[in-house]
Design a protein around this motif. Structure first.
Motif, PDB file in Angstrom:
ATOM      1  N   GLY A 182     -51.575 -47.965  65.255  1.00  0.00           N
ATOM      2  CA  GLY A 182     -52.732 -48.760  65.245  1.00  0.00           C
ATOM      3  C   GLY A 182     -52.838 -49.580  66.248  1.00  0.00           C
ATOM      4  N   ASP A 183     -52.722 -48.957  67.662  1.00  0.00           N
ATOM      5  CA  ASP A 183     -52.575 -49.844  68.792  1.00  0.00           C
ATOM      6  C   ASP A 183     -53.511 -48.869  69.953  1.00  0.00           C
ATOM      7  N   VAL A 184     -54.758 -48.452  69.613  1.00  0.00           N
ATOM      8  CA  VAL A 184     -55.512 -47.440  70.523  1.00  0.00           C
ATOM      9  C   VAL A 184     -56.649 -48.194  70.713  1.00  0.00           C
ATOM     10  N   ALA A 185     -56.921 -48.807  71.579  1.00  0.00           N
ATOM     11  CA  ALA A 185     -58.178 -49.756  71.988  1.00  0.00           C
ATOM     12  C   ALA A 185     -59.339 -49.004  71.854  1.00  0.00           C
ATOM     13  N   GLY A 186     -60.331 -49.329  71.027  1.00  0.00           N
ATOM     14  CA  GLY A 186     -61.689 -48.663  71.055  1.00  0.00           C
ATOM     15  C   GLY A 186     -61.779 -47.492  70.265  1.00  0.00           C
ATOM     16  N   GLU A 187     -60.653 -47.129  69.369  1.00  0.00           N
ATOM     17  CA  GLU A 187     -60.665 -45.955  68.623  1.00  0.00           C
ATOM     18  C   GLU A 187     -61.091 -46.215  67.054  1.00  0.00           C
ATOM     19  N   PRO A 188     -61.763 -45.871  66.337  1.00  0.00           N
ATOM     20  CA  PRO A 188     -62.249 -46.104  65.013  1.00  0.00           C
ATOM     21  C   PRO A 188     -60.901 -46.093  64.104  1.00  0.00           C
ATOM     22  N   ASP A 189     -60.728 -47.102  62.922  1.00  0.00           N
ATOM     23  CA  ASP A 189     -59.741 -46.692  62.183  1.00  0.00           C
ATOM     24  C   ASP A 189     -59.506 -45.416  61.635  1.00  0.00           C
ATOM     25  N   ALA A 190     -60.435 -44.904  61.109  1.00  0.00           N
ATOM     26  CA  ALA A 190     -60.277 -43.540  60.604  1.00  0.00           C
ATOM     27  C   ALA A 190     -60.023 -42.368  61.474  1.00  0.00           C
ATOM     28  N   GLU A 191     -60.702 -42.552  62.767  1.00  0.00           N
ATOM     29  CA  GLU A 191     -60.221 -41.495  63.554  1.00  0.00           C
ATOM     30  C   GLU A 191     -58.705 -41.699  63.988  1.00  0.00           C
ATOM     31  N   ARG A 192     -57.952 -43.049  64.137  1.00  0.00           N
ATOM     32  CA  ARG A 192     -56.867 -43.340  64.481  1.00  0.00           C
ATOM     33  C   ARG A 192     -55.880 -42.742  63.427  1.00  0.00           C
ATOM     34  N   LEU A 193     -56.135 -43.108  62.327  1.00  0.00           N
ATOM     35  CA  LEU A 193     -55.519 -42.334  61.068  1.00  0.00           C
ATOM     36  C   LEU A 193     -55.442 -40.868  61.067  1.00  0.00           C
ATOM     37  N   ARG A 194     -56.380 -40.366  61.541  1.00  0.00           N
ATOM     38  CA  ARG A 194     -56.663 -38.725  61.437  1.00  0.00           C
ATOM     39  C   ARG A 194     -55.729 -38.320  62.533  1.00  0.00           C
ATOM     40  N   ARG A 195     -55.724 -38.963  63.781  1.00  0.00           N
ATOM     41  CA  ARG A 195     -54.994 -38.568  64.624  1.00  0.00           C
ATOM     42  C   ARG A 195     -53.336 -38.688  64.205  1.00  0.00           C
ATOM     43  N   GLY A 196     -53.241 -39.705  63.779  1.00  0.00           N
ATOM     44  CA  GLY A 196     -51.737 -40.025  63.438  1.00  0.00           C
ATOM     45  C   GLY A 196     -51.247 -38.947  62.512  1.00  0.00           C
ATOM     46  N   LEU A 197     -52.060 -38.477  61.437  1.00  0.00           N
ATOM     47  CA  LEU A 197     -51.660 -37.559  60.431  1.00  0.00           C
ATOM     48  C   LEU A 197     -51.619 -36.197  61.160  1.00  0.00           C
ATOM     49  N   GLU A 198     -52.502 -35.877  62.252  1.00  0.00           N
ATOM     50  CA  GLU A 198     -52.428 -34.527  62.846  1.00  0.00           C
ATOM     51  C   GLU A 198     -50.972 -34.595  63.744  1.00  0.00           C
ATOM     52  N   ARG A 199     -50.556 -35.492  64.236  1.00  0.00           N
ATOM     53  CA  ARG A 199     -49.346 -35.539  64.961  1.00  0.00           C
ATOM     54  C   ARG A 199     -48.223 -35.233  63.909  1.00  0.00           C
ATOM     55  N   ARG A 200     -48.342 -35.859  62.687  1.00  0.00           N
ATOM     56  CA  ARG A 200     -47.145 -35.885  61.684  1.00  0.00           C
ATOM     57  C   ARG A 200     -47.241 -34.514  61.328  1.00  0.00           C
ATOM     58  N   ARG A 201     -48.196 -33.824  61.306  1.00  0.00           N
ATOM     59  CA  ARG A 201     -48.356 -32.403  60.939  1.00  0.00           C
ATOM     60  C   ARG A 201     -47.616 -31.567  61.597  1.00  0.00           C
ATOM     61  N   LEU A 202     -48.061 -31.648  63.131  1.00  0.00           N
ATOM     62  CA  LEU A 202     -47.327 -30.874  64.173  1.00  0.00           C
ATOM     63  C   LEU A 202     -45.846 -31.065  64.155  1.00  0.00           C
ATOM     64  N   LEU A 203     -45.285 -32.287  63.677  1.00  0.00           N
ATOM     65  CA  LEU A 203     -43.790 -32.447  63.558  1.00  0.00           C
ATOM     66  C   LEU A 203     -43.241 -31.622  62.376  1.00  0.00           C
ATOM     67  N   GLU A 204     -43.807 -31.702  61.325  1.00  0.00           N
ATOM     68  CA  GLU A 204     -43.486 -31.215  60.066  1.00  0.00           C
ATOM     69  C   GLU A 204     -43.601 -29.656  60.327  1.00  0.00           C
ATOM     70  N   TRP A 205     -44.759 -29.023  60.861  1.00  0.00           N
ATOM     71  CA  TRP A 205     -44.943 -27.572  61.129  1.00  0.00           C
ATOM     72  C   TRP A 205     -43.593 -27.155  62.032  1.00  0.00           C
ATOM     73  N   PHE A 206     -43.380 -27.728  63.003  1.00  0.00           N
ATOM     74  CA  PHE A 206     -42.356 -27.447  63.825  1.00  0.00           C
ATOM     75  C   PHE A 206     -40.920 -27.320  63.138  1.00  0.00           C
ATOM     76  N   THR A 207     -40.664 -28.330  62.492  1.00  0.00           N
ATOM     77  CA  THR A 207     -39.259 -28.495  61.820  1.00  0.00           C
ATOM     78  C   THR A 207     -39.312 -27.225  60.806  1.00  0.00           C
TER      79      THR A 207
END
Length: 346
Positions: free
Chosen positions: A302-327
């Protein structure tokens, strides 16, 4: 320490290589085929070279396969990894400037007036890093070699300090060492990171190289829940990890101390780290890796200046998916997707 599943690693890396060869129109395409194939292909020559010796050793131990041999020596490998953490902790201790002891007053000297009880105590006089722990606070060194926070700060005093003051003290403590890393993390942010790390204790992160693409680094979390109550992260070049496996030497280790997360005025987790010279990484590389670590493991969503909330949440979800896929050795994971995500952070 959670052991890393080698077959899953092979599957991920082979999938990554195919994805890289197919993406020759992307930003780093000019060097993907050179850099990543050099650092992500399985070292079959090394495996074949020692397979006969490993098979013979397994038979001598009464085991049926190399995998069983590795499992039998898992504890020894874990001990060696902890010894590596201990070495880095020792380097941190040697690099920390030592205070000169204050000489006792001369018997002939005239004692000064007692300080006023209403006077506000200065930061320097209450600095928890300058107060030696009492005899009751001193403990035997931990088996892992990592110092508990009680041996670094005066915890009773540190618990009373507000966030701003504790942050300043922690940063000043590490300011004199050019290879030192430190950070203060809000307790809620660290709790999310730790929960994610326990589910995904290993991952890979790229370090961009201008004009040369990127270099992949491997990370592992190590939790000491009993003695020091710390969580350490070891960063190793992927090429080094591939060549030496669990015996690879990390270039950077960071340790999280959660003693002040609860029951203190600050509610912070203190992080400190040390880079070892000569292992293929710079301080700037280590800082980038720590930033990526926090972002991929749930920090700063939640600390990315100028990035909309929806996009910020989408990026966080994508990062989490990459982690889980790797595991889970999911074929959806690819180095290409990892690079795309880290490009957005840059």
């Amino acid at each position: 320490m959670a052991s890393y599943q080698t077959p899953a690693f092979r599957r991920i890396l082979s999938t990554s290589s195919r994805a890289l060869r197919a993406s020759n129109q992307r930003r780093w395409a000019q060097v993907h085929d050179v850099r990543f194939l050099a650092t992500t292909q399985q070292p079959r020559a090394i495996v074949d070279k020692y397979r006969e010796k490993l098979d013979r050793k397994a038979r001598e131990e009464g085991l049926s396969s190399i995998d069983e041999l590795k499992a039998a020596y898992a504890n020894k490998i874990d001990d060696l990894k902890k010894q590596e953490i201990a070495k880095l902790a020792s380097l941190r201790a040697e690099a920390t400037p030592q205070q000169e002891p204050t000489p006792p007053p001369s018997p002939s000297s005239t004692p000064g007036p007692a300080p006023s009880t209403t006077e506000t105590t200065s930061t320097s006089s209450t600095s928890p890093s300058e107060s030696a722990p009492s005899a009751s606070q001193r403990k035997k060194p931990a088996a892992s070699g990592v110092k508990p926070l009680a041996e670094i700060l005066d915890l009773p005093k540190a618990r009373e300090l507000p966030e701003k003051e504790l942050t300043a003290i922690w940063r000043l403590r590490h300011a004199s060492n050019p290879n030192s890393l430190c950070a203060v993390i809000p307790a809620a942010t660290y709790a999310a990171m730790e929960a994610t790390a326990r589910r995904n204790p290993a991952f890979v992160l790229p370090v961009p190289r201008e004009g040369q693409g990127a270099e992949i680094h491997f990370l592992q979390w190590v939790f000491d829940d009993v003695e020091t109550k710390t969580a350490s992260v070891l960063f190793t070049q992927l090429a080094e990890f591939k060549a030496r496996g669990e015996f690879a030497q990390p270039h950077t280790t960071i340790t999280h101390h959660a003693d002040l997360a609860e029951g203190s005025a600050s509610g912070l987790v203190l992080m400190q780290g040390q880079l070892v010279d000569g292992r293929g990484a710079s301080v700037e590389d280590a800082r980038w890796l720590v930033m990526c670590l926090q972002r991929f493991y749930g920090g700063w969503d939640g600390d990315v200046a100028g990035e909309p909330d929806a996009e910020r949440l989408r990026r966080g979800l994508e990062r989490r998916r990459l982690l889980e896929w790797f595991t889970n050795a999911d074929p959806n994971f690819s180095v290409e997707k990892l690079l795309e995500e880290t490009e957005r952070m840059g």
